[in-house]
Design a protein around this motif. Structure first.
Motif, short mmCIF file in Angstrom:
data_model
loop_
_atom_site.label_atom_id
_atom_site.label_comp_id
_atom_site.label_asym_id
_atom_site.label_seq_id
_atom_site.Cartn_x
_atom_site.Cartn_y
_atom_site.Cartn_z
N ARG A 151 0.72 8.48 12.39
CA ARG A 151 -0.69 9.06 12.92
C ARG A 151 -0.55 10.48 13.47
N SER A 152 0.54 11.13 13.30
CA SER A 152 0.92 12.33 13.74
C SER A 152 0.34 13.38 12.93
N ALA A 153 0.38 14.51 13.00
CA ALA A 153 -0.11 15.45 12.17
C ALA A 153 0.66 15.69 11.07
N THR A 154 2.00 15.17 10.91
CA THR A 154 2.67 15.29 9.64
C THR A 154 2.64 13.89 9.04
N GLY A 155 1.51 13.04 9.27
CA GLY A 155 1.58 11.90 8.41
C GLY A 155 0.79 12.15 7.01
N VAL A 156 1.16 11.02 6.11
CA VAL A 156 0.68 11.45 4.71
C VAL A 156 -0.13 9.93 4.40
N ASP A 157 -1.15 10.13 3.54
CA ASP A 157 -1.48 8.88 2.92
C ASP A 157 -1.57 9.01 1.47
N ALA A 158 -2.11 7.93 0.76
CA ALA A 158 -2.02 7.95 -0.63
C ALA A 158 -2.90 7.17 -1.46
N ILE A 159 -3.62 7.49 -2.33
CA ILE A 159 -4.39 6.94 -3.16
C ILE A 159 -3.70 6.08 -4.25
N ILE A 160 -4.03 4.82 -4.25
CA ILE A 160 -3.27 3.73 -5.27
C ILE A 160 -4.23 3.12 -6.15
N LEU A 161 -4.03 3.01 -7.55
CA LEU A 161 -4.68 2.66 -8.52
C LEU A 161 -4.25 1.16 -9.18
N TYR A 162 -5.06 0.19 -8.99
CA TYR A 162 -4.49 -1.16 -9.52
C TYR A 162 -5.55 -1.64 -10.70
N GLY A 163 -4.83 -2.21 -11.55
CA GLY A 163 -5.70 -2.65 -12.85
C GLY A 163 -6.32 -3.78 -12.35
N ALA A 164 -7.03 -4.30 -13.52
CA ALA A 164 -7.91 -5.64 -12.90
C ALA A 164 -7.06 -6.84 -12.76
N GLY A 165 -5.72 -6.88 -13.37
CA GLY A 165 -4.83 -8.06 -12.98
C GLY A 165 -4.05 -7.81 -11.76
N GLY A 166 -4.21 -6.60 -11.15
CA GLY A 166 -3.37 -6.15 -9.93
C GLY A 166 -2.21 -5.52 -10.06
N LYS A 167 -2.00 -4.98 -11.49
CA LYS A 167 -0.84 -4.17 -11.88
C LYS A 167 -0.94 -2.76 -11.24
N LYS A 168 -0.03 -2.31 -10.46
CA LYS A 168 -0.25 -0.77 -10.01
C LYS A 168 -0.33 0.17 -11.15
N LEU A 169 -1.11 1.00 -11.28
CA LEU A 169 -1.10 1.82 -12.45
C LEU A 169 -0.61 3.23 -12.00
N TRP A 170 -0.79 3.74 -10.93
CA TRP A 170 -0.30 4.78 -10.36
C TRP A 170 -0.48 4.70 -8.82
N HIS A 171 0.46 5.63 -8.06
CA HIS A 171 0.54 5.68 -6.82
C HIS A 171 0.85 7.12 -6.48
N GLU A 172 -0.23 7.49 -5.63
CA GLU A 172 -0.15 9.00 -5.59
C GLU A 172 1.03 9.46 -4.53
N LYS A 173 1.78 10.47 -4.83
CA LYS A 173 2.59 11.12 -3.99
C LYS A 173 2.39 12.52 -3.69
N ARG A 174 1.70 12.75 -2.56
CA ARG A 174 1.44 14.07 -2.00
C ARG A 174 2.34 15.03 -1.71
N THR A 175 2.12 16.41 -2.50
CA THR A 175 3.25 17.20 -2.23
C THR A 175 2.55 18.38 -1.54
N ASP A 176 1.14 18.28 -1.20
CA ASP A 176 0.66 19.31 -0.56
C ASP A 176 1.01 19.60 0.83
N SER A 177 0.88 20.67 1.60
CA SER A 177 1.14 20.71 3.03
C SER A 177 0.13 20.96 3.95
N GLY A 178 0.39 20.76 5.26
CA GLY A 178 -0.61 20.89 6.24
C GLY A 178 -0.66 19.83 7.10
N PRO A 179 -1.55 19.83 8.19
CA PRO A 179 -1.71 18.68 9.01
C PRO A 179 -2.51 17.82 8.69
#
Length: 468
Positions: free
Chosen positions: A329-357
């Motif tokens: 929860r600091s200024a350097t924390g990073v979140d991610a969008i995750i997309l799951y298929g109907a059956g629960g399979k992970k289709l993609w998991h965002e890996k953020r490369t942008d900068s800033g707080p």
């Protein structure tokens, strides 16, 4: 985002044998075929991306709201009956107690105001109890809000008070939700709740309590007719409540429901709608069947938002997009969008490369018709990333520039201009930007859409997005 696949497997070098050239070719072809099959089975439909379809983003209007602006208190709906959606801005006067309501057109003309604006009362990181809804089903929208322990209904055109009643308790001002519990065909029942522990259903006319439920309510309940009897049930926290408040079931999940999304995820109408949940505190994303069975669940760092959409038309059913805020929860924390298929399979998991707080505060929502597709609208991304529309492969389709993206801002979407496409509204306490898609749009012989009537997503708007 590229899914790693298997590299093609070639046979080792062999000595030249003029007697068996066809055999060697057959072996090579077979190995290449096997490699291709392995690659396809590993990458799956995730590699069939097609071309990136970008948009021409146009800033249509810019409105100055200095002094009377808000964070989570912006609502969209036709107030004056001109078939154009207007804007309501609500400021609190302490907690979730509304102190000022300003109604204006999308171009910034103030229609009316209740209360006195206060430049210091804009900040809220939670729902404010205010909505635009046609309470009496007469074709004209009212503005409904809570203040000083009372529920107030005012005329959308003028702000004139039409009705007010006491809330079941002054603390039942955590949100406002509307449902059809009687099967009348109109969402005339009002749902109010405390922050985490109790919810009430109010009658459609007298607005007196019909029933109450005590338990783990989550942030925002979602009404939906799961059993097809014409009356809404209420997905409330991890429980499903019948139209009369009877608890039909409650799933055993950790934490509380930060976001609830309802829709036909598996593509089988016979199964009814599913319920997607972001279990805050339990750090879990889950999909439930309409009977409460857990179809699938996945752990995460900090579950916050969850939405449903047909983000990948090449796959069966619909997909579930979720927002993991991580643990930092600091200024350097990073979140991610995750997309799951109907059956629960992970289709993609965002890996953020942008900068800033402040890159851990993202909110996501589903836009249905910015360009004719279901897309993921992500805002409050922090750093230098403005609000952005992403397709089902995680690619940016459109970006909406806004001053100081590293600070708090919010976004909404609705058809404001009558071309049946959605505009994207981005705002903070000082300004509102309205963006439209500048690409040519095919005209239709169908009658123009009626924007006087609120959609369910607009009259049940919540900061804890998950609505369709």
């Amino acid at each position: 985002m590229v899914t790693k696949g298997y590299a093609p497997v070639f046979p080792p070098q062999v000595r030249h044998n003029p007697v068996m050239p066809r055999a060697r070719l057959a072996i090579l072809a077979g190995l290449l075929l096997v490699a291709a099959i392995l690659f396809a089975s590993h990458a799956g439909a995730g590699e069939r991306r097609g071309d990136l379809i970008s948009s021409k983003v146009v800033l249509a209007h810019q409105v100055d709201t200095t002094g009377f602006g808000t964070w989570t208190g912006l609502r969209l709906g036709d107030l004056d009956g001109d078939n154009r959606r207007d804007i309501v801005l609500a400021q609190h006067k302490g907690g979730q107690n509304i102190g000022c309501v300003t109604a204006m057109t999308a171009t910034g003309k103030v229609l009316w105001r209740i209360g006195e604006p206060n430049a210091g009362h804009y900040r809220a990181s939670f729902d404010l109890p205010v909505q635009i809804h046609d309470m009496d089903a007469d074709g004209d929208n009212e503005v409904v809000y809570c203040t000083d322990g009372r529920l107030k209904i005012v005329e959308g055109r003028t702000g004139r008070l039409e009705k007010e009643v006491p809330l079941p308790t002054p603390k039942a001002n955590d949100c406002l939700c509307f449902a059809d519990l009687s099967g009348s065909g109109h969402a005339g029942n009002v749902i109010v709740k405390t922050r985490y522990t109790q919810v009430w259903a109010l009658g459609p006319e007298a607005l007196k309590p019909l029933w109450t439920f005590k338990g783990n309510t989550g942030h925002y309940p979602w009404p939906y007719d799961f059993d097809g009897d014409g009356r809404d049930e209420l997905a409330c926290g991890f429980a499903l409540l019948d139209h009369d408040g009877t608890k039909l079931w409650e799933a055993k999940l950790p934490g509380h429901a930060d976001a609830v999304a309802v829709g036909d995820v598996d593509g089988n109408p016979g199964n009814g709608a599913e319920i997607a949940l972001a279990c805050c505190g339990g750090n879990t994303f889950a999909l439930l069947g309409r009977d409460g069975t857990v179809r699938w669940k996945h752990p995460c760092g900090h579950s916050q938002h969850i939405v449903i959409g047909d983000f990948r038309p090449d796959l069966d059913g619909k997909e579930v997009a979720a927002l993991d805020r991580g643990n930092d929860r600091s200024a350097t924390g990073v979140d991610a969008i995750i997309l799951y298929g109907a059956g629960g399979k992970k289709l993609w998991h965002e890996k953020r490369t942008d900068s800033g707080p402040n890159r851990w505060l993202t909110v996501i929502s589903t836009t249905r018709n910015w360009d004719g597709r279901d897309l993921i609208l992500a805002y409050r991304r922090g750093g230098t990333t403005p609000p952005t529309l992403y397709d089902g492969w995680g690619r940016a389709v459109a970006r909406f520039p806004f001053p100081h993206p590293e600070r708090q801002h919010f976004a909404q979407h609705a058809d404001l201009f009558g071309d049946a496409r959605e505009e994207v509204v981005v705002w903070n306490q000082k300004r509102i930007y309205i963006y439209t898609n500048g690409a040519p749009y095919a005209t239709s012989s169908d009658p123009p859409p009626d924007r006087r009537a609120q959609t369910k997503r607009l009259y049940n708007y919540t900061h804890y997005t998950g609505m369709p």
